[in-house]
Design a protein around this motif. Sequence first.
Motif, PDB file in Angstrom:
ATOM      1  N   ARG A 164      91.928 -10.383  92.604  1.00  0.00           N
ATOM      2  CA  ARG A 164      91.879  -8.963  92.960  1.00  0.00           C
ATOM      3  C   ARG A 164      92.789  -8.088  92.084  1.00  0.00           C
ATOM      4  O   ARG A 164      92.899  -6.883  92.304  1.00  0.00           O
ATOM      5  CB  ARG A 164      92.191  -8.757  94.435  1.00  0.00           C
ATOM      6  N   MET A 165      93.415  -8.689  91.083  1.00  0.00           N
ATOM      7  CA  MET A 165      94.270  -7.937  90.165  1.00  0.00           C
ATOM      8  C   MET A 165      93.566  -7.599  88.854  1.00  0.00           C
ATOM      9  O   MET A 165      94.172  -7.006  87.961  1.00  0.00           O
ATOM     10  CB  MET A 165      95.546  -8.754  89.843  1.00  0.00           C
ATOM     11  N   THR A 166      92.307  -7.958  88.723  1.00  0.00           N
ATOM     12  CA  THR A 166      91.629  -7.856  87.434  1.00  0.00           C
ATOM     13  C   THR A 166      91.491  -6.418  86.918  1.00  0.00           C
ATOM     14  O   THR A 166      91.353  -6.210  85.716  1.00  0.00           O
ATOM     15  CB  THR A 166      90.226  -8.490  87.519  1.00  0.00           C
ATOM     16  N   HIS A 167      91.532  -5.425  87.812  1.00  0.00           N
ATOM     17  CA  HIS A 167      91.340  -4.036  87.351  1.00  0.00           C
ATOM     18  C   HIS A 167      92.652  -3.334  87.038  1.00  0.00           C
ATOM     19  O   HIS A 167      92.657  -2.152  86.705  1.00  0.00           O
ATOM     20  CB  HIS A 167      90.554  -3.236  88.403  1.00  0.00           C
ATOM     21  N   TYR A 168      93.770  -4.054  87.128  1.00  0.00           N
ATOM     22  CA  TYR A 168      95.058  -3.463  86.787  1.00  0.00           C
ATOM     23  C   TYR A 168      95.461  -3.846  85.358  1.00  0.00           C
ATOM     24  O   TYR A 168      94.996  -4.855  84.811  1.00  0.00           O
ATOM     25  CB  TYR A 168      96.148  -3.944  87.752  1.00  0.00           C
ATOM     26  N   SER A 169      96.329  -3.025  84.772  1.00  0.00           N
ATOM     27  CA  SER A 169      96.885  -3.361  83.457  1.00  0.00           C
ATOM     28  C   SER A 169      97.830  -4.551  83.591  1.00  0.00           C
ATOM     29  O   SER A 169      98.238  -4.938  84.685  1.00  0.00           O
ATOM     30  CB  SER A 169      97.633  -2.159  82.885  1.00  0.00           C
ATOM     31  N   GLY A 170      98.200  -5.095  82.445  1.00  0.00           N
ATOM     32  CA  GLY A 170      99.091  -6.240  82.447  1.00  0.00           C
ATOM     33  C   GLY A 170      98.321  -7.544  82.499  1.00  0.00           C
ATOM     34  O   GLY A 170      97.114  -7.585  82.726  1.00  0.00           O
ATOM     35  N   CYS A 171      99.045  -8.621  82.305  1.00  0.00           N
ATOM     36  CA  CYS A 171      98.455  -9.959  82.300  1.00  0.00           C
ATOM     37  C   CYS A 171      99.073 -10.765  83.439  1.00  0.00           C
ATOM     38  O   CYS A 171     100.285 -10.956  83.485  1.00  0.00           O
ATOM     39  CB  CYS A 171      98.702 -10.641  80.953  1.00  0.00           C
ATOM     40  N   PHE A 172      98.228 -11.213  84.354  1.00  0.00           N
ATOM     41  CA  PHE A 172      98.682 -11.984  85.514  1.00  0.00           C
ATOM     42  C   PHE A 172      98.502 -13.471  85.225  1.00  0.00           C
ATOM     43  O   PHE A 172      97.422 -13.909  84.838  1.00  0.00           O
ATOM     44  CB  PHE A 172      97.902 -11.575  86.756  1.00  0.00           C
ATOM     45  N   HIS A 173      99.574 -14.228  85.429  1.00  0.00           N
ATOM     46  CA  HIS A 173      99.574 -15.646  85.078  1.00  0.00           C
ATOM     47  C   HIS A 173      99.626 -16.517  86.326  1.00  0.00           C
ATOM     48  O   HIS A 173     100.488 -16.335  87.188  1.00  0.00           O
ATOM     49  CB  HIS A 173     100.777 -15.979  84.192  1.00  0.00           C
ATOM     50  N   LEU A 174      98.694 -17.467  86.409  1.00  0.00           N
ATOM     51  CA  LEU A 174      98.656 -18.418  87.527  1.00  0.00           C
ATOM     52  C   LEU A 174      99.756 -19.468  87.385  1.00  0.00           C
ATOM     53  O   LEU A 174     100.188 -19.785  86.273  1.00  0.00           O
ATOM     54  CB  LEU A 174      97.302 -19.096  87.577  1.00  0.00           C
ATOM     55  N   PRO A 175     100.203 -20.048  88.488  1.00  0.00           N
ATOM     56  CA  PRO A 175     101.156 -21.149  88.421  1.00  0.00           C
ATOM     57  C   PRO A 175     100.446 -22.421  87.958  1.00  0.00           C
ATOM     58  O   PRO A 175      99.216 -22.425  87.790  1.00  0.00           O
ATOM     59  CB  PRO A 175     101.622 -21.291  89.871  1.00  0.00           C
TER      60      PRO A 175
ATOM     61  N   GLU B 191     114.749  -1.160  95.112  1.00  0.00           N
ATOM     62  CA  GLU B 191     115.353  -2.097  94.161  1.00  0.00           C
ATOM     63  C   GLU B 191     115.638  -3.416  94.863  1.00  0.00           C
ATOM     64  O   GLU B 191     116.016  -3.445  96.032  1.00  0.00           O
ATOM     65  CB  GLU B 191     116.655  -1.539  93.586  1.00  0.00           C
ATOM     66  N   LEU B 192     115.444  -4.506  94.133  1.00  0.00           N
ATOM     67  CA  LEU B 192     115.759  -5.834  94.625  1.00  0.00           C
ATOM     68  C   LEU B 192     116.570  -6.542  93.556  1.00  0.00           C
ATOM     69  O   LEU B 192     116.081  -6.756  92.437  1.00  0.00           O
ATOM     70  CB  LEU B 192     114.477  -6.609  94.936  1.00  0.00           C
ATOM     71  N   TYR B 193     117.816  -6.833  93.866  1.00  0.00           N
ATOM     72  CA  TYR B 193     118.730  -7.454  92.904  1.00  0.00           C
ATOM     73  C   TYR B 193     118.753  -6.693  91.577  1.00  0.00           C
ATOM     74  O   TYR B 193     118.702  -7.286  90.491  1.00  0.00           O
ATOM     75  CB  TYR B 193     118.370  -8.929  92.684  1.00  0.00           C
ATOM     76  N   GLY B 194     118.802  -5.368  91.699  1.00  0.00           N
ATOM     77  CA  GLY B 194     118.934  -4.517  90.515  1.00  0.00           C
ATOM     78  C   GLY B 194     117.658  -4.308  89.735  1.00  0.00           C
ATOM     79  O   GLY B 194     117.687  -3.715  88.650  1.00  0.00           O
ATOM     80  N   ARG B 195     116.520  -4.761  90.262  1.00  0.00           N
ATOM     81  CA  ARG B 195     115.245  -4.593  89.562  1.00  0.00           C
ATOM     82  C   ARG B 195     114.306  -3.775  90.443  1.00  0.00           C
ATOM     83  O   ARG B 195     114.238  -3.979  91.659  1.00  0.00           O
ATOM     84  CB  ARG B 195     114.618  -5.949  89.240  1.00  0.00           C
ATOM     85  N   MET B 196     113.542  -2.893  89.829  1.00  0.00           N
ATOM     86  CA  MET B 196     112.612  -2.055  90.581  1.00  0.00           C
ATOM     87  C   MET B 196     111.430  -2.876  91.104  1.00  0.00           C
ATOM     88  O   MET B 196     110.966  -3.825  90.446  1.00  0.00           O
ATOM     89  CB  MET B 196     112.083  -0.923  89.706  1.00  0.00           C
ATOM     90  N   VAL B 197     110.964  -2.497  92.266  1.00  0.00           N
ATOM     91  CA  VAL B 197     109.741  -3.069  92.837  1.00  0.00           C
ATOM     92  C   VAL B 197     108.629  -2.049  92.636  1.00  0.00           C
ATOM     93  O   VAL B 197     108.724  -0.916  93.110  1.00  0.00           O
ATOM     94  CB  VAL B 197     109.904  -3.368  94.339  1.00  0.00           C
ATOM     95  N   ILE B 198     107.575  -2.438  91.907  1.00  0.00           N
ATOM     96  CA  ILE B 198     106.519  -1.491  91.562  1.00  0.00           C
ATOM     97  C   ILE B 198     105.166  -1.981  92.082  1.00  0.00           C
ATOM     98  O   ILE B 198     104.980  -3.176  92.359  1.00  0.00           O
ATOM     99  CB  ILE B 198     106.436  -1.252  90.041  1.00  0.00           C
ATOM    100  N   HIS B 199     104.236  -1.047  92.208  1.00  0.00           N
ATOM    101  CA  HIS B 199     102.862  -1.377  92.589  1.00  0.00           C
ATOM    102  C   HIS B 199     102.101  -1.840  91.346  1.00  0.00           C
ATOM    103  O   HIS B 199     102.418  -1.418  90.224  1.00  0.00           O
ATOM    104  CB  HIS B 199     102.178  -0.136  93.181  1.00  0.00           C
ATOM    105  N   PRO B 200     101.101  -2.717  91.508  1.00  0.00           N
ATOM    106  CA  PRO B 200     100.333  -3.177  90.336  1.00  0.00           C
ATOM    107  C   PRO B 200      99.755  -2.045  89.495  1.00  0.00           C
ATOM    108  O   PRO B 200      99.611  -2.193  88.270  1.00  0.00           O
ATOM    109  CB  PRO B 200      99.220  -4.026  90.960  1.00  0.00           C
ATOM    110  N   LYS B 201      99.437  -0.902  90.098  1.00  0.00           N
ATOM    111  CA  LYS B 201      98.859   0.212  89.334  1.00  0.00           C
ATOM    112  C   LYS B 201      99.861   0.835  88.367  1.00  0.00           C
ATOM    113  O   LYS B 201      99.470   1.570  87.459  1.00  0.00           O
ATOM    114  CB  LYS B 201      98.308   1.275  90.277  1.00  0.00           C
ATOM    115  N   GLU B 202     101.147   0.528  88.523  1.00  0.00           N
ATOM    116  CA  GLU B 202     102.178   1.068  87.646  1.00  0.00           C
ATOM    117  C   GLU B 202     102.445   0.184  86.438  1.00  0.00           C
ATOM    118  O   GLU B 202     103.268   0.526  85.584  1.00  0.00           O
ATOM    119  CB  GLU B 202     103.487   1.265  88.422  1.00  0.00           C
TER     120      GLU B 202
END
Length: 242
Positions: free
Chosen positions: A226-237, A193-204
Motif C-alpha cells: 500500500r506504499m507504492t504510490h508514495y515517493s521513496g523506496c520501501f525495503h522489505l526485511p 519527534e522521537l529520539y531527536g528525529r522527526m516522525v513524518i507521513h509517507p506523503k512527505e
Amino acid sequence: EAVENITGAAAFYCCQIEDVKSSYDFITMLHSLEHIIDPVAYLKSVREKLLPDGMLLIQVPEYLQNPFELMIADHCSHFSIDSLKKVVTRAGFKVLLESNSLIPKEITLILGKDSESTELPYEALSSATEKVADNARNNLLWLAGLVKKAEKISDQGPLGVFGTSIAGVWLASELADLVKFFVDEDPARIGTELYGRMVIHPKELQIDSQIILGFPYKIAEAIHARMTHYSGCFHLPPEKLF
C-alpha cells in the motif's frame, strides 16, 4: 475506586493472588504471563482461584511470528505455542482451545482445570530446550540480517524507519546515526519527534528516501503493497529466518 465505579465491576484487588478470597468461573490473563518470573508456579496459584468447571484465557506474544518480541526487556519469558502448552500442562491445566492465528503475532489458549499438574520427563524437557534454543538463535540471526540490510541501503539515500513502536525504536537504536527520520501513519505521531528525529507521513517522503520496514515479513509485505504510490523506496526485511 475508579475501577470499582465502572458499570459491572465488582471489586478491585491490588495484592498477591493468594490474598484474593473469591473463586471465579472465568479468569483472563492478557499480556501478563510473559512478565511473570516463574509462570508455572504463578499459574498454579491462578488455578486455585478457578471454580471446578472454570476456564482461564491466556494471550501472550509469540516470538516465532515476531522476532522483535525477543528484544522486549521486561518480558521474563518468550513463548511459542508448544512451550506455552508445556507450561500450562505442568501447572495443572488442560487445553480446550489453542490458536496462534486469532490475533496476528499472538498465542491464545483457553484452559480448563486438569485433575493434577503434569511433570514432563527430563528427556522431553531436554529436547524441547534444544528446539527452543535453535528457534531463538534463528530469530536473532534474522534480526541481525535486518540491521545489516538497513545499513546497506543507507548508502542509497536518507534512511528512515517505518513505525514508532517497539520494533521501530529497537531498529533505530541499532542503526544509531544512520537513521534520519521515522515514518508513521498514525496522525497522533506525525509531526512529533522521537529520539531527536522527526516522525513524518509517507506523503512527505522525498524521492531518494530509503525506508526500512522493520516488521515480520508478512506484515511488512502488506505495508509495502500500500506504499507504492508514495515517493521513496520501501525495503522489505529478510524473507526467511536463517
